[in-house]
Design a protein around this motif. Structure first.
Motif: not given
Length: 595
Positions: A276-299
């Motif tokens: 259960p912790s792995a699923l939650a942390i995996a989701t968090l990690g993807l959200l972090e990476a995707i959010a940052m990638s989108k922020s960089i790509a927007a610039k």
């Protein structure tokens, strides 16, 4: 600096890698790589490494494992993540948010050796989950998770990070053997930890003061590449060593060797406990990476492949699981430095990993002089800076939807579980998003002079023979309650002498079995009342669904959408008047006289 040294050819920004190249973005970048780009990537990689070393040690300290595992993560995950990353500037490795979640997930493990093995297994599980998400191409579903989840998590994680590192600043430790939540353990450590160690406290305060001073001076002078974190660690360590503060806890000896390949200890019971912790942390990690990638790509205008980002994060964690690493994700701080330093391609991340490896081999023995209070001070500053007041206020004020998710996620992070709060936030995102997506608009139309179609105004005359409504929205199961309510509204609008109902469906999307069945039932009820239902504005996807469900057995007639605006609706109106013949009302006569 020439444009070629800071950004790739603009023509390539619009060219998305095709074929097998898109799975290996770093190799794809070599096809048009230049010496100036390599020089820019190398400088960026060196700049990132100066931050990755102190951060890697600090985040390992947060996760509750020896600091060398944070450095291993800054090497292995940074290299693998950069090699497969869709984003050119994203830097992977240990992060504060992931580390604080790992500490919470392994709160019941007290023996350091057991904790290390559990962390490595957790890294592998997280990677496998993320790879599965990428292989099944469900990474796009992350777009339906509100960014408010990350905002709320960040608030909660920053509070817990500050509480957790307070023990290293004041020289107390958590009570051995207790497994309560962070808050209980924090107050327990303060109450039972004995008097505050003043030497440790001064080291922590000095680290915070020096770091803040260096950052202020750095921004004032404009020297963006100055490694204030690394300088703070070196200077405080030298001062503490020279002052002979023997009672100040230090990091300890770090082996001067690179991470080696080793199979994690696979324990079925431990896997089920960590899943259960792995699923939650995996989701968090993807959200972090995707959010940052989108922020960089927007610039910089780069196009991103969200599933490729999920794959790169998953492979980085899987590789980390086989090379003694703690879980990680995209780093906000190191990615920002990478962008500011002028990184051109993914190779900047690989150069950064190589630089960290060289530092570990050459300078690891000197790490034994680094006080834990110094790293704790750095983490306290990091915890405070994690919260973006503007972003927090913006999400709290934007809507009740966003405010609810932020507050629920932050509250559950602090008082329930840091990793479980991510699942709570994701669950709330879907639970609140589905009803919003299921909203449908109902609009009544009237037939004006020349039999033109217009949205009906309150003062418009009422036609007792022909009633016309339009529906707009997603035609899926989540819309079913709203759709049934609209049908009741239409039925209440009908009069005893109403002969034709025109239903315009041009603005409906994604029809499914539930809503198609409701429309068919509604048409049958209208037919029993002697009202002919004519469906107009039918687009191709809706028409195909009608064919598959034998809808022509229920509706009187169906008019497909034409290239001319409102043409299918006008065709339906002409057909309605043909059905009426001479049985018209005063409004129909008035409209006919204005042709």
């Amino acid at each position: 600096m020439p444009r070629s040294a800071t950004a790739p050819n603009p023509d390539r920004l619009a060219t998305f890698p095709s074929g097998w190249w898109r799975f290996f973005p770093a190799l794809d970048s070599l096809r048009k790589y230049s010496l100036s780009a390599a020089r820019a990537d190398l400088i960026a990689g060196l700049s990132v490494a100066t931050v990755a070393v102190p951060q890697g040690m600090a985040y390992a300290l947060v996760a509750g494992v020896p600091v060398e595992y944070g450095l291993y993560t800054a090497i292995v995950m940074a290299a693998i993540g950069a090699f497969f990353a869709s984003s050119r500037e994203l830097i992977n490795g240990p992060t504060n948010a992931i580390s604080i979640a790992v500490l919470s997930a392994l709160a019941t493990v007290t023996v350091t050796t057991d904790k290390v093995e559990a962390v490595i297994l957790l890294t592998l599980l997280i990677g496998c989950i993320q790879v599965a998400i990428a292989l099944f191409r469900i990474g796009d579903l992350t777009r339906y998770i509100s960014h408010s989840v990350i905002v709320g998590f960040t608030v909660g994680a920053s509070i817990l990070l500050i509480l957790d590192q307070t023990k290293n600043i004041i020289g107390t430790h958590y009570i051995a053997g207790t497994h309560e939540h962070f808050i209980m353990r924090f107050w327990g450590s303060i109450a039972e930890g004995g008097p505050v160690d003043m030497h440790t406290l001064w080291v922590g305060i000095g680290s915070i003061a020096l770091l803040l001073f260096l950052r202020a001076a750095k921004h004032k002078v404009g020297w963006t590449r100055f490694p204030e974190l690394l300088f703070t660690v070196i200077l405080i360590s030298l001062v503490a060593w020279y002052a002979g503060a023997a009672d100040v806890a230090v990091v300890g000896t770090i082996p001067a060797k690179l991470p080696h390949f080793a199979l994690p200890a696979l324990n079925r019971w431990q896997i089920s406990e960590l899943a259960p912790s792995a699923l939650a942390i995996a989701t968090l990690g993807l959200l972090e990476a995707i959010a940052m990638s989108k922020s960089i790509a927007a610039k910089n205008g780069q196009r991103l492949d969200l599933n490729q980002i999920c794959l790169s994060e998953g492979l980085a964690n899987v590789g980390g699981g086989f090379f003694r690493c703690i879980p990680g994700s995209g780093s906000l701080t190191r990615s920002a430095i990478n962008v500011q330093a002028g990184a051109v391609t993914q190779w900047a991340g690989i150069f950064s990993a190589g630089t960290v490896a060289v530092i570990v081999l050459l300078f690891a023995p000197y790490a034994q002089f680094i006080p834990k209070a110094c790293l704790g001070g750095i983490l306290l500053v990091t915890g405070v800076r994690m919260i973006d007041p503007k972003s927090l206020i913006y999400h709290l004020r934007a809507s009740k939807f966003d405010a609810g998710i932020v507050l629920a996620t932050a509250f559950s992070a602090v008082f329930i579980s840091i990793e479980f709060c991510v699942l709570i936030g994701v669950f709330l995102s879907f639970m609140l998003a589905v009803p919003r997506a299921g909203r449908m608009l109902l609009t009544e139309f009237s037939i004006t002079g020349g039999r033109n179609i217009a949205e009906r105004m309150p003062e418009d005359p009422v036609c007792s023979r022909i009633v016309m409504f339009g529906l707009e929205g997603e035609l899926f199961f989540g819309s079913a309650p709203t759709l049934e309510g609209h049908f009741r509204t239409i039925e209440a609008r009908l009069q005893d002498n109403t002969r034709v109902l025109l239903l315009r469906l041009k603005r409906v999307r994604n029809p499914d079995a539930v809503c198609m069945h409701l429309i068919a039932q509604f048409a049958d009820r209208m037919s029993e009342r002697g009202v002919a239902v004519m469906i107009c504005g039918v687009r191709d996807d809706l028409y195909e669904a009608m064919l598959r469900t034998d809808f022509d057995m229920h509706a009187h007639e169906v008019f497909r959408e034409q290239k001319v605006r409102f043409d299918s609706t006008k065709m339906a109106v002409r057909r309605a008047y043909e059905l009426l013949g001479s049985d018209v009302c005063d409004h129909c006569t008035h409209v006919a006289g204005q042709r």
